[in-house]
Write a protein that holds these residues in place. Structure first.
Motif, PDB file in Angstrom:
ATOM      1  N   ALA A  39       0.829  -1.210   0.000  1.00 17.22           N
ATOM      2  CA  ALA A  39       0.000   0.000   0.000  1.00 17.22           C
ATOM      3  C   ALA A  39       0.858   1.253   0.000  1.00 17.22           C
ATOM      4  CB  ALA A  39      -0.927  -0.007   1.223  1.00 17.22           C
ATOM      5  N   THR A  40       1.992   1.219   0.699  1.00 13.26           N
ATOM      6  CA  THR A  40       2.896   2.367   0.717  1.00 13.26           C
ATOM      7  C   THR A  40       3.484   2.606  -0.668  1.00 13.26           C
ATOM      8  OG1 THR A  40       3.431   1.946   3.037  1.00 13.26           O
ATOM      9  CG2 THR A  40       4.939   3.357   1.819  1.00 13.26           C
ATOM     10  N   VAL A  41       3.851   1.529  -1.360  1.00  9.74           N
ATOM     11  CA  VAL A  41       4.351   1.664  -2.737  1.00  9.74           C
ATOM     12  C   VAL A  41       3.295   2.317  -3.625  1.00  9.74           C
ATOM     13  CG1 VAL A  41       5.069   0.384  -4.798  1.00  9.74           C
ATOM     14  CG2 VAL A  41       5.955  -0.266  -2.559  1.00  9.74           C
ATOM     15  N   LEU A  42       2.065   1.852  -3.523  1.00  7.97           N
ATOM     16  CA  LEU A  42       0.986   2.399  -4.344  1.00  7.97           C
ATOM     17  C   LEU A  42       0.688   3.852  -3.988  1.00  7.97           C
ATOM     18  CD1 LEU A  42      -1.468  -0.648  -4.353  1.00  7.97           C
ATOM     19  CD2 LEU A  42      -0.045   0.157  -6.239  1.00  7.97           C
ATOM     20  N   GLU A  43       0.777   4.185  -2.707  1.00  5.07           N
ATOM     21  CA  GLU A  43       0.514   5.564  -2.287  1.00  5.07           C
ATOM     22  C   GLU A  43       1.596   6.511  -2.803  1.00  5.07           C
ATOM     23  OE1 GLU A  43      -1.462   8.767  -0.145  1.00  5.07           O
ATOM     24  OE2 GLU A  43      -1.975   6.953  -1.263  1.00  5.07           O
ATOM     25  N   VAL A  44       2.840   6.057  -2.791  1.00  4.89           N
ATOM     26  CA  VAL A  44       3.910   6.874  -3.372  1.00  4.89           C
ATOM     27  C   VAL A  44       3.617   7.135  -4.847  1.00  4.89           C
ATOM     28  CG1 VAL A  44       6.354   6.915  -4.010  1.00  4.89           C
ATOM     29  CG2 VAL A  44       5.674   6.132  -1.738  1.00  4.89           C
ATOM     30  N   PHE A  45       3.222   6.101  -5.570  1.00  4.06           N
ATOM     31  CA  PHE A  45       2.882   6.263  -6.985  1.00  4.06           C
ATOM     32  C   PHE A  45       1.751   7.272  -7.158  1.00  4.06           C
ATOM     33  CE2 PHE A  45       0.232   5.097 -10.625  1.00  4.06           C
ATOM     34  CZ  PHE A  45       1.160   5.152 -11.660  1.00  4.06           C
ATOM     35  N   ARG A  46       0.705   7.171  -6.306  1.00  2.00           N
ATOM     36  CA  ARG A  46      -0.442   8.077  -6.419  1.00  2.00           C
ATOM     37  C   ARG A  46      -0.038   9.523  -6.176  1.00  2.00           C
ATOM     38  NH1 ARG A  46      -3.805  10.978  -3.565  1.00  2.00           N
ATOM     39  NH2 ARG A  46      -2.742  10.469  -1.613  1.00  2.00           N
ATOM     40  N   VAL A  47       0.747   9.742  -5.126  1.00  2.00           N
ATOM     41  CA  VAL A  47       1.152  11.106  -4.773  1.00  2.00           C
ATOM     42  C   VAL A  47       2.018  11.721  -5.874  1.00  2.00           C
ATOM     43  CG1 VAL A  47       2.530  12.474  -3.168  1.00  2.00           C
ATOM     44  CG2 VAL A  47       0.956  10.751  -2.283  1.00  2.00           C
ATOM     45  N   LEU A  48       2.966  10.967  -6.385  1.00  2.00           N
ATOM     46  CA  LEU A  48       3.834  11.487  -7.445  1.00  2.00           C
ATOM     47  C   LEU A  48       3.027  11.805  -8.696  1.00  2.00           C
ATOM     48  CD1 LEU A  48       6.992   9.183  -7.165  1.00  2.00           C
ATOM     49  CD2 LEU A  48       6.618  11.446  -6.174  1.00  2.00           C
ATOM     50  N   ASN A  49       2.103  10.922  -9.023  1.00  2.00           N
ATOM     51  CA  ASN A  49       1.307  11.118 -10.234  1.00  2.00           C
ATOM     52  C   ASN A  49       0.383  12.319 -10.104  1.00  2.00           C
ATOM     53  OD1 ASN A  49       0.287  10.127 -12.883  1.00  2.00           O
ATOM     54  ND2 ASN A  49      -1.606   9.833 -11.725  1.00  2.00           N
ATOM     55  N   GLU A  50      -0.269  12.461  -8.955  1.00  2.00           N
ATOM     56  CA  GLU A  50      -1.204  13.575  -8.770  1.00  2.00           C
ATOM     57  C   GLU A  50      -0.497  14.917  -8.762  1.00  2.00           C
ATOM     58  OE1 GLU A  50      -3.796  13.207  -5.457  1.00  2.00           O
ATOM     59  OE2 GLU A  50      -4.966  11.566  -6.351  1.00  2.00           O
ATOM     60  N   ASN A  51       0.791  14.932  -8.388  1.00  2.00           N
ATOM     61  CA  ASN A  51       1.546  16.181  -8.353  1.00  2.00           C
ATOM     62  C   ASN A  51       2.398  16.390  -9.595  1.00  2.00           C
ATOM     63  OD1 ASN A  51       1.299  17.527  -5.451  1.00  2.00           O
ATOM     64  ND2 ASN A  51       1.259  15.305  -5.176  1.00  2.00           N
ATOM     65  N   ASN A  52       2.104  15.591 -10.645  1.00  2.00           N
ATOM     66  CA  ASN A  52       2.796  15.715 -11.928  1.00  2.00           C
ATOM     67  C   ASN A  52       4.313  15.673 -11.789  1.00  2.00           C
ATOM     68  OD1 ASN A  52       0.382  16.069 -13.523  1.00  2.00           O
ATOM     69  ND2 ASN A  52       0.219  18.130 -12.632  1.00  2.00           N
ATOM     70  N   PHE A  53       4.785  14.791 -10.918  1.00  2.00           N
ATOM     71  CA  PHE A  53       6.225  14.643 -10.711  1.00  2.00           C
ATOM     72  C   PHE A  53       6.877  14.087 -11.973  1.00  2.00           C
ATOM     73  CE2 PHE A  53       9.802  11.942  -9.235  1.00  2.00           C
ATOM     74  CZ  PHE A  53      10.606  12.944  -8.714  1.00  2.00           C
ATOM     75  N   ARG A  54       7.978  14.707 -12.388  1.00  2.00           N
ATOM     76  CA  ARG A  54       8.711  14.258 -13.564  1.00  2.00           C
ATOM     77  C   ARG A  54      10.129  13.908 -13.137  1.00  2.00           C
ATOM     78  NH1 ARG A  54       4.377  13.801 -14.749  1.00  2.00           N
ATOM     79  NH2 ARG A  54       3.175  14.635 -16.510  1.00  2.00           N
ATOM     80  N   PRO A  55      10.418  12.636 -12.955  1.00  2.00           N
ATOM     81  CA  PRO A  55      11.728  12.241 -12.426  1.00  2.00           C
ATOM     82  C   PRO A  55      12.838  12.359 -13.468  1.00  2.00           C
ATOM     83  CG  PRO A  55      10.452  10.295 -12.992  1.00  2.00           C
ATOM     84  CD  PRO A  55       9.548  11.474 -13.195  1.00  2.00           C
ATOM     85  N   ILE A  56      14.069  12.484 -12.984  1.00  2.00           N
ATOM     86  CA  ILE A  56      15.228  12.476 -13.868  1.00  2.00           C
ATOM     87  C   ILE A  56      15.415  11.083 -14.455  1.00  2.00           C
ATOM     88  CG2 ILE A  56      17.733  12.787 -13.969  1.00  2.00           C
ATOM     89  CD1 ILE A  56      17.470  14.792 -11.693  1.00  2.00           C
ATOM     90  N   ARG A  57      15.158  10.066 -13.664  1.00  2.00           N
ATOM     91  CA  ARG A  57      15.292   8.681 -14.103  1.00  2.00           C
ATOM     92  C   ARG A  57      13.921   8.012 -14.100  1.00  2.00           C
ATOM     93  NH1 ARG A  57      20.692   7.896 -13.568  1.00  2.00           N
ATOM     94  NH2 ARG A  57      21.759   9.240 -12.063  1.00  2.00           N
ATOM     95  N   ASP A  58      13.790   6.970 -14.912  1.00  2.00           N
ATOM     96  CA  ASP A  58      12.560   6.184 -14.884  1.00  2.00           C
ATOM     97  C   ASP A  58      12.428   5.491 -13.525  1.00  2.00           C
ATOM     98  OD1 ASP A  58      12.040   6.925 -17.459  1.00  2.00           O
ATOM     99  OD2 ASP A  58      12.680   5.038 -18.365  1.00  2.00           O
TER     100      ASP A  58
END
Length: 266
Positions: A39-58
């Motif tokens: 659930a923590t992994v999925l929540e990290v994904f949700r938060v990053l996606n909702e905040n339009n996070f664009r990482p340097i690496r995949d």
């Protein structure tokens, strides 16, 4: 860029989604081990996606399970197949993926495993337990810096409680295998005396415990170990000191997690 050899290296955040209660026929709710980590992994994904996070690496988000399969008997109309599940029986899912990435030459910049993030021992101050065995020390120290910078709780160094527990499990399987195989030899010697179903069951349980001894991984590590073995840097922030881990895991009583604890990990 083209100069940096790690420019195309990926970052992995993982957790295992299988659970166990110690026996095949019992319920295995696995709330803390490891629904909390998944659930923590999925929540990290949700938060990053909702905040339009664009990482340097995949970034890849993993949920490990998988089955180890053995064909014990193969007839034209009958097959007997033994399945051993997932992380709880030897990190099977993550081992398969890590080996495949290594074989394909996939570059991994860093891997973080979230195995149990939802428990704080009663009466104790919440902390993050950073594992310092079978991990990349540089990456783990960096995770400690991230906790100091962004989290509301502190971290402590911890190590996997090896020894008695893992040894007891291995010894139990060895004794079960020895007893089953002994029965099989006795039955084989007096085959005319014992009915076929009994002979078959003795053979089946002998092979079953033999394969558990041969392939199961009783070292108490989590899926980060699969990546470490393949030469990739890994880390594992745990829910507490390893000696303070949830006493209800691997049982039918693993039913609750602390949401505040999981939120700090996110």
């Amino acid at each position: 860029n083209d100069v940096d050899p790690n420019a195309k290296a990926i970052v992995i955040l993982g957790g295992h989604e299988d659970s166990t209660s110690g026996f095949f026929t019992r319920r295995s709710p696995g709330a803390d081990d490891d629904a909390s980590g998944t659930a923590t992994v999925l929540e990290v994904f949700r938060v990053l996606n909702e905040n339009n996070f664009r990482p340097i690496r995949d970034i890849e988000f993993h949920a490990y399970a998988g089955l180890l399969q053995f064909s014990l008997l193969s007839l034209p109309s009958l097959s007997l197949i033994l399945y051993i599940p997932g992380e709880e029986a030897g990190l099977l899912g993550s081992q398969a993926i890590a080996r495949a990435y290594q074989a394909a030459g996939t570059k991994v910049f860093g891997m973080m495993q979230l195995d149990m993030t939802g428990y704080t021992p009663p009466g104790k101050i919440p902390v993050v337990g950073l594992l310092f065995d079978f991990v990349n020390i540089t990456l783990t120290n960096f995770v400690g810096t991230l906790i100091d910078t962004y989290a509301n709780i502190n971290w402590v160094e911890t190590k996997v409680a090896m020894g008695a527990g893992a040894l007891l499990i291995s010894l139990s399987f060895f004794l079960c295998f020895s007893f089953s195989f002994f029965l099989f030899l006795v039955v084989l010697s007096f085959s005319c005396t014992f009915p076929f179903p009994f002979r078959f069951l003795c053979l089946f349980f002998s092979l079953f415990f033999f394969f558990l001894l041969l392939f199961a991984n009783f070292n108490s590590y989590s899926d980060h170990a699969s990546w470490t073995r393949q030469g990739y840097p890994s880390s594992m922030p745990f829910e507490a000191r390893f000696s303070d881990s949830n006493p209800n895991i691997h049982s039918t009583s693993d039913l609750q997690i602390g949401r505040a604890s999981c939120r700090e990990r996110v």
